[in-house]
Design an enzyme around this catalytic site. Structure first.
Site, PDB file in Angstrom:
ATOM      1  CD  GLU A 171      -3.022  -1.092   0.525  1.00 50.05           C
ATOM      2  OE1 GLU A 171      -3.262  -0.018  -0.060  1.00 50.05           O
ATOM      3  OE2 GLU A 171      -3.724  -2.104   0.406  1.00 50.05           O
ATOM      4  CB  CYS A 178      -1.707   7.187   0.981  1.00 45.38           C
ATOM      5  SG  CYS A 178      -3.050   6.266   1.725  1.00 45.38           S
TER       6      CYS A 178
HETATM    7  P1  NAP Z   1       8.077   5.428   4.712  1.00 46.39           P
HETATM    8  O1  NAP Z   1       9.254   6.300   4.898  1.00 46.39           O
HETATM    9  O2  NAP Z   1       8.056   4.525   3.539  1.00 46.39           O
HETATM   10  O3  NAP Z   1       7.956   4.590   6.081  1.00 46.39           O
HETATM   11  C1  NAP Z   1       6.924   3.668   6.284  1.00 46.39           C
HETATM   12  C2  NAP Z   1       7.430   2.586   7.212  1.00 46.39           C
HETATM   13  O4  NAP Z   1       8.553   1.942   6.610  1.00 46.39           O
HETATM   14  C3  NAP Z   1       7.934   3.100   8.562  1.00 46.39           C
HETATM   15  O5  NAP Z   1       7.643   2.150   9.546  1.00 46.39           O
HETATM   16  C4  NAP Z   1       9.428   3.195   8.339  1.00 46.39           C
HETATM   17  O6  NAP Z   1      10.176   3.109   9.522  1.00 46.39           O
HETATM   18  C5  NAP Z   1       9.667   1.997   7.484  1.00 46.39           C
HETATM   19  N1  NAP Z   1      10.877   2.051   6.663  1.00 46.39           N
HETATM   20  C6  NAP Z   1      11.515   3.131   6.166  1.00 46.39           C
HETATM   21  N2  NAP Z   1      12.577   2.733   5.433  1.00 46.39           N
HETATM   22  C7  NAP Z   1      12.611   1.382   5.472  1.00 46.39           C
HETATM   23  C8  NAP Z   1      13.454   0.390   4.917  1.00 46.39           C
HETATM   24  N3  NAP Z   1      14.496   0.692   4.140  1.00 46.39           N
HETATM   25  N4  NAP Z   1      13.179  -0.909   5.175  1.00 46.39           N
HETATM   26  C9  NAP Z   1      12.136  -1.250   5.943  1.00 46.39           C
HETATM   27  N5  NAP Z   1      11.292  -0.353   6.497  1.00 46.39           N
HETATM   28  C10 NAP Z   1      11.520   0.945   6.254  1.00 46.39           C
HETATM   29  O7  NAP Z   1       6.728   6.237   4.637  1.00 46.39           O
HETATM   30  P2  NAP Z   1       6.212   7.337   5.638  1.00 46.39           P
HETATM   31  O8  NAP Z   1       6.848   8.621   5.283  1.00 46.39           O
HETATM   32  O9  NAP Z   1       6.319   6.870   7.023  1.00 46.39           O
HETATM   33  O10 NAP Z   1       4.653   7.338   5.276  1.00 46.39           O
HETATM   34  C11 NAP Z   1       4.137   8.114   4.283  1.00 46.39           C
HETATM   35  C12 NAP Z   1       3.985   7.315   3.006  1.00 46.39           C
HETATM   36  O11 NAP Z   1       3.096   6.223   3.225  1.00 46.39           O
HETATM   37  C13 NAP Z   1       3.355   8.141   1.910  1.00 46.39           C
HETATM   38  O12 NAP Z   1       4.001   7.895   0.696  1.00 46.39           O
HETATM   39  C14 NAP Z   1       1.919   7.635   1.885  1.00 46.39           C
HETATM   40  O13 NAP Z   1       1.265   7.840   0.664  1.00 46.39           O
HETATM   41  C15 NAP Z   1       2.102   6.198   2.212  1.00 46.39           C
HETATM   42  N6  NAP Z   1       0.859   5.616   2.721  1.00 46.39           N
HETATM   43  C16 NAP Z   1       0.181   4.750   1.921  1.00 46.39           C
HETATM   44  C17 NAP Z   1      -1.025   4.204   2.360  1.00 46.39           C
HETATM   45  C18 NAP Z   1      -1.794   3.245   1.494  1.00 46.39           C
HETATM   46  O14 NAP Z   1      -2.682   2.558   2.017  1.00 46.39           O
HETATM   47  N7  NAP Z   1      -1.524   3.141   0.204  1.00 46.39           N
HETATM   48  C19 NAP Z   1      -1.527   4.538   3.620  1.00 46.39           C
HETATM   49  C20 NAP Z   1      -0.805   5.425   4.412  1.00 46.39           C
HETATM   50  C21 NAP Z   1       0.405   5.959   3.944  1.00 46.39           C
HETATM   51  P3  NAP Z   1      10.585   4.433  10.337  1.00 46.39           P
HETATM   52  O15 NAP Z   1       9.318   4.951  10.903  1.00 46.39           O
HETATM   53  O16 NAP Z   1      11.487   3.958  11.373  1.00 46.39           O
HETATM   54  O17 NAP Z   1      11.204   5.375   9.359  1.00 46.39           O
END
Ligand code: NAP
Length: 484
Positions: free
Chosen positions: A257, A291
């Site tokens: 997602e 998102c």
């Molecule tokens: P993110 O940077 O991708 O982080 C999401 C999760 O992944 C966090 O738990 C983060 O940990 C972890 N993470 C980061 N780098 C990683 C890696 N290399 N390996 C494994 N895990 C890793 O996203 P975000 O900024 O937190 O969230 C916003 C994004 O989520 C936006 O792009 C939004 O559109 C998307 N989103 C999508 C949906 C959907 O249903 N499609 C819903 C909500 C949000 P840390 O917290 O420790 O950095």
């Protein structure tokens, strides 16, 4: 945190909820309030050995859990649902403290998060297989559905409760065990909700959270471990690409997602007041940090001025501040990197000719004023990138064909919105939009009963609805031979 009434939630915040493991107390993660910058507390993190041990315990617990009846699983999930609702006020306060969204929105998130537990409690009883008309006289064919096994998940900070329950509830309902990693910026809500699961009767080894200062370490372990059979990720497309590639090594079941870039379209035959109400709901919820937030606005020439006037009049009514204060509708952004990104996108758009119609003034801390930009063009960064902030860039259009081309001109395909009252146009546009979800005369589309998910680089797999539990089930084909 003293205002949390349920003390068991507070104790869950002081140490990892899966207390069966040996927490590495030397390593701590500080959690801060984005509205004030003050530290809310520290949470002890897990070592790599702790994470491996959690997975191994999870595998053992899953073997017993899959033998329970669907009704037994449903009963426990129903109790978990009820405990979330009973503790709605406390959970909402924790969300607002660590994530920043206004309290009313946080209460809404608790109810939304709980709704998935209730939904999947029921769906646990409906994982039907098929009987298949045979291809020979002496055979009988059927399928059964079985749990995938140990499921893992990595979730973001923008919905710290709902993104956990939207994955954990179908996993447990299907007979899987679950190991999740919440976002490091918002672990407290996640640990609180898992504490309630234990109170509901979910075995501790069956539902665990792990946390580590480096998300990459957890990601590598989840993806590459052979005991783990499933990874469900919600987050950015950038990280989704990394995790999908890592999972290829063990050919793991994966759901993604990911990010979005939702167009919000108003045609010349739209009801403008309805469109403005939808635009406010879709754009500014969670300070623009969802998102499925409207990311770019396309307004038909004939209603452009009318829409801009009414939209801006509604935007100036929004109140920026600490989400705990009454009347606040826009909280802080999650961190300085997020704020800097939004300000950079506004500055770059203005440098390229965009005009700020309302907002755009400096705010201290992590706050960004709700802002409307006109004279925006399709090539600007603010249209190409996911803004994740309270900024609405607006583009004019004059023909449906031009509009569809611009709306689909993105790598993303999560949500889209449009407003029209012409039934022919509604069908044509709904079918032409390359998105997993389309709001038609509606800006709030999320619900447990409908499938949530994207296409293109917004990911694959669906959450919620009847489809959601299939992400945690395997189909097994049984062929009965020798039948006379
Ligand atoms: P993110 O940077 O991708 O982080 C999401 C999760 O992944 C966090 O738990 C983060 O940990 C972890 N993470 C980061 N780098 C990683 C890696 N290399 N390996 C494994 N895990 C890793 O996203 P975000 O900024 O937190 O969230 C916003 C994004 O989520 C936006 O792009 C939004 O559109 C998307 N989103 C999508 C949906 C959907 O249903 N499609 C819903 C909500 C949000 P840390 O917290 O420790 O950095």
């Amino acid at each position: 945190m003293e205002m949390i009434k349920n003390r068991s939630l507070l104790s869950a915040l002081c140490e990892p909820a899966n207390s069966a493991h040996t927490a590495n107390l030397a390593a701590n993660l500080a959690v801060t309030n984005p509205a004030t910058g003050e530290e809310l507390g520290c949470i002890s993190t897990d070592s790599e050995a702790d994470i491996y041990a959690a997975i191994e315990r999870s595998a053992v617990a899953q073997k017993s859990w899959q033998k329970t009846s669907a009704k037994e699983r449903a009963t426990i999930l129903h109790r978990w649902y009820q405990l979330l609702m009973d503790n709605q006020a406390d959970l909402a306060r924790i969300i607002t403290l660590e994530q920043g969204k206004p309290l009313a929105e946080a209460e809404g998130e608790v109810a939304y998060g709980a709704s998935f537990i209730e939904w999947f409690a029921e769906e646990a009883k409906r994982t039907y297989g098929d009987t298949i008309p045979g291809h020979t006289r002496d055979r009988r064919l059927m399928t059964i559905k079985q749990p995938v096994g140990v499921a893992t998940a990595i979730t973001p900070w923008n919905f710290p409760i709902a993104m956990i329950t939207r994955k954990a509830a179908p996993a447990l309902a299907a007979g899987c065990s679950f190991v999740g990693k919440p976002a490091n910026q918002t672990p407290l809500s996640a640990y609180a909700v898992v504490e309630l699961a234990y109170q509901a009767g979910v075995p501790k080894e069956l539902l665990q959270l792990v946390i580590h200062n480096s998300p990459e370490v957890v990601g590598q372990i989840f993806c590459k471990n052979e005991i783990v059979r499933k990874l469900s990720f919600t987050g950015s497309t950038r990280v989704g690409r990394i995790l999908t590639a890592q999972c290829a090594e063990t050919v793991k079941r994966v759901s993604m997602e990911l990010g979005g870039n939702a167009p919000f379209i108003v045609f010349d035959d739209a009801d403008i007041d309805t469109a403005v109400a939808g635009a406010i709901a879709s754009k500014f919820r969670n300070a623009g940090q969802t998102c499925i937030c409207a990311n770019r606005f396309y307004i038909h020439d004939a209603v452009y001025d009318q829409f801009i006037d009414k939209f801006c009049a509604a935007v100036v009514q929004l109140k920026v501040g600490n989400g705990l204060e009454p009347g606040v509708t826009i909280g802080p952004l999650i961190n300085h990197a997020a704020k800097n990104k939004v300000l950079r996108l506004i500055e770059a758009a203005v440098a390229e000719g965009a005009r700020i119609v309302t907002g755009g003034n400096h705010r201290d801390g992590l706050f960004v004023e709700p802002t409307v930009l006109t004279d925006v063009s399709q090539t600007m960064g603010i249209v190409r990138e996911e803004i994740f902030g309270p900024v609405a860039p607006v583009i004019r259009f004059s023909t449906d064909e031009e509009l569809i081309t611009m709306a689909n001109d993105t790598i993303y395909g999560l949500a889209a919105y449009f407003y029209s009252r012409d039934i022919g146009r509604i069908w044509t546009v709904a079918e032409a939009l390359e998105y997993g979800m389309v709001g038609i005369n509606e800006g709030s589309i999320s619900t447990d009963v409908a499938p949530f998910g994207g296409i293109k680089q917004s990911g694959f797999g669906r959450e919620g609805a009847k489809e959601g539990i299939d992400e945690y089930l395997e189909v097994k084909y049984l062929c009965f031979g020798g039948i006379r």
